[in-house]
Design a protein around this motif. Structure first.
Motif, short mmCIF file in Angstrom:
data_model
loop_
_atom_site.label_atom_id
_atom_site.label_comp_id
_atom_site.label_asym_id
_atom_site.label_seq_id
_atom_site.Cartn_x
_atom_site.Cartn_y
_atom_site.Cartn_z
N THR A 199 46.66 30.49 -20.76
CA THR A 199 47.70 30.01 -21.45
C THR A 199 46.54 29.60 -22.81
O THR A 199 46.01 28.47 -22.82
CB THR A 199 49.04 29.28 -20.88
OG1 THR A 199 49.47 29.82 -20.02
CG2 THR A 199 49.88 29.14 -22.07
N VAL A 200 47.20 30.22 -23.61
CA VAL A 200 45.98 29.21 -24.89
C VAL A 200 47.45 28.85 -26.13
O VAL A 200 48.43 28.99 -26.11
CB VAL A 200 45.89 30.92 -25.97
CG1 VAL A 200 45.55 30.52 -27.47
CG2 VAL A 200 44.69 31.69 -25.32
N ARG A 201 46.44 27.56 -26.11
CA ARG A 201 48.10 26.41 -26.69
C ARG A 201 47.20 26.96 -27.95
O ARG A 201 46.16 26.34 -28.80
CB ARG A 201 47.30 24.73 -25.92
CG ARG A 201 47.80 25.09 -24.76
CD ARG A 201 49.28 24.80 -24.69
NE ARG A 201 49.43 25.06 -22.78
CZ ARG A 201 51.39 25.53 -22.41
NH1 ARG A 201 51.70 25.74 -23.01
NH2 ARG A 201 50.89 24.76 -21.34
N ASN A 202 48.15 27.07 -29.21
CA ASN A 202 47.91 26.42 -30.27
C ASN A 202 48.29 25.42 -31.24
O ASN A 202 49.15 24.92 -31.84
CB ASN A 202 48.91 28.15 -31.08
CG ASN A 202 48.79 29.07 -30.65
OD1 ASN A 202 48.11 29.42 -29.93
ND2 ASN A 202 49.45 29.75 -30.51
N MET B 37 45.54 21.92 -32.77
CA MET B 37 44.69 22.08 -33.26
C MET B 37 43.47 21.44 -32.61
O MET B 37 43.13 19.90 -32.82
CB MET B 37 44.25 21.47 -34.43
CG MET B 37 44.89 22.53 -35.64
SD MET B 37 44.27 24.00 -35.69
CE MET B 37 42.29 24.11 -36.99
N PRO B 38 41.98 21.34 -32.39
CA PRO B 38 41.58 22.41 -32.05
C PRO B 38 42.59 23.06 -31.09
O PRO B 38 42.70 22.92 -29.66
CB PRO B 38 39.87 22.67 -31.31
CG PRO B 38 40.30 21.05 -31.00
CD PRO B 38 41.32 20.42 -31.56
N PRO B 39 42.30 24.82 -31.08
CA PRO B 39 42.93 25.04 -29.97
C PRO B 39 42.62 25.25 -28.58
O PRO B 39 41.62 25.78 -28.31
CB PRO B 39 42.80 27.22 -30.32
CG PRO B 39 42.76 27.06 -31.71
CD PRO B 39 42.23 25.56 -32.21
N HIS B 40 43.09 25.43 -27.82
CA HIS B 40 43.01 25.54 -26.22
C HIS B 40 43.47 26.08 -25.18
O HIS B 40 44.38 26.80 -24.70
CB HIS B 40 42.36 23.82 -25.79
CG HIS B 40 43.45 22.85 -25.23
ND1 HIS B 40 44.53 22.51 -26.18
CD2 HIS B 40 44.78 23.37 -24.10
CE1 HIS B 40 45.36 21.86 -26.08
NE2 HIS B 40 45.67 22.21 -24.84
N VAL B 41 42.43 27.13 -24.08
CA VAL B 41 43.61 27.29 -23.11
C VAL B 41 43.91 26.67 -21.81
O VAL B 41 42.46 25.51 -21.78
CB VAL B 41 42.52 28.57 -22.62
CG1 VAL B 41 42.67 29.62 -21.72
CG2 VAL B 41 42.38 29.64 -24.11
N ARG C 6 33.28 21.46 -15.50
CA ARG C 6 32.93 20.04 -15.16
C ARG C 6 33.43 19.14 -13.69
O ARG C 6 32.86 18.76 -12.41
CB ARG C 6 34.09 18.60 -15.92
CG ARG C 6 33.21 16.85 -15.85
CD ARG C 6 34.10 15.76 -16.39
NE ARG C 6 35.32 15.86 -16.75
CZ ARG C 6 36.41 16.42 -17.50
NH1 ARG C 6 35.54 17.35 -18.58
NH2 ARG C 6 37.96 17.00 -16.88
N ASP C 7 34.34 19.91 -12.86
CA ASP C 7 34.42 19.44 -11.86
C ASP C 7 34.80 20.38 -10.33
O ASP C 7 33.94 20.25 -9.61
CB ASP C 7 36.72 18.75 -11.72
CG ASP C 7 36.81 18.27 -12.55
OD1 ASP C 7 36.28 17.21 -12.81
OD2 ASP C 7 38.07 17.88 -12.48
N VAL C 8 33.82 21.33 -11.31
CA VAL C 8 33.66 22.96 -9.63
C VAL C 8 32.43 22.36 -10.23
O VAL C 8 31.63 23.23 -10.58
CB VAL C 8 34.28 23.83 -9.87
CG1 VAL C 8 33.48 24.88 -9.03
CG2 VAL C 8 35.83 24.13 -10.59
N PRO D 244 48.31 22.53 -14.55
CA PRO D 244 47.31 23.10 -15.84
C PRO D 244 46.29 22.68 -15.25
O PRO D 244 45.73 20.93 -15.71
CB PRO D 244 48.33 23.01 -16.61
CG PRO D 244 49.98 22.45 -16.35
CD PRO D 244 49.83 22.26 -15.29
N ARG D 245 44.75 22.97 -16.08
CA ARG D 245 43.64 22.51 -16.53
C ARG D 245 43.14 23.57 -17.37
O ARG D 245 43.31 24.60 -17.11
CB ARG D 245 42.48 22.41 -14.94
CG ARG D 245 43.20 21.82 -13.98
CD ARG D 245 43.39 19.69 -13.55
NE ARG D 245 42.04 19.75 -14.03
CZ ARG D 245 41.28 19.32 -13.37
NH1 ARG D 245 41.77 19.34 -11.85
NH2 ARG D 245 39.87 19.07 -13.21
N ARG D 246 42.39 22.59 -18.32
CA ARG D 246 41.35 23.12 -19.58
C ARG D 246 40.60 23.62 -18.90
O ARG D 246 40.04 23.06 -17.96
CB ARG D 246 41.23 21.81 -20.67
CG ARG D 246 42.25 22.62 -21.21
CD ARG D 246 42.45 20.94 -22.32
NE ARG D 246 41.48 21.83 -22.88
CZ ARG D 246 40.86 20.93 -24.34
NH1 ARG D 246 41.92 19.92 -24.56
NH2 ARG D 246 40.46 21.31 -25.33
#
Length: 128
Positions: free
Chosen positions: A74-77, A79-83, A48-50, A40-42
């Motif tokens: 996937t949205v991670r709940n 703080m702060p939220p990230h996908v 940044r990588d592409v 998984p990647r944010r």
């Protein structure tokens, strides 16, 4: 050419296959799939990588790949939220299928650069 049906509601219509190939054959899609092969990647890590991809193109391509079942979002709940984005099992098989093409591309970069330079030089200076 007419489509054939397998009796289970599926067909092998070449026009439908072209639609899928348009997504998975996209240069950004294959690069994203390659970068997701490690897990998984944010969004920010993919951006940044592409190298060379705009934020908008990354967003559009990720949506297309999610729609086609190649990756999950996937949205991670926290703080702060990230996908996070991750390959599905079908996405893993796409990565396996695309790996030889990506390796070929890397292996032949120098040869392609030389060929392009030669072609461009001939076009700029045609024989008299």
């Amino acid at each position: 050419m007419s489509a054939r049906f397998d009796g289970q509601g599926h067909d092998d219509d070449p026009c439908r296959a072209r639609g899928v190939l348009a997504i998975v054959g996209d240069k950004w899609a294959l690069l994203i799939v390659r970068h997701l092969s490690g897990g998984p990647r944010r969004f920010s890590a993919l951006k940044r990588d592409v190298e060379g991809i705009s934020q908008r193109m990354l967003t559009v391509t990720l949506r297309d790949l999610e729609r086609d079942g190649i990756l999950t979002r996937t949205v991670r709940n926290v703080m702060p939220p990230h996908v996070e984005y991750e390959l599905t099992s079908m996405g893993v098989t796409l990565r396996q299928a695309a790996a030889p093409l990506l390796e070929w591309s890397i292996e032949h970069l120098e040869h392609i650069d030389v060929a392009r330079a030669g072609y461009d030089a001939r076009k700029q200076n045609p024989p008299a």
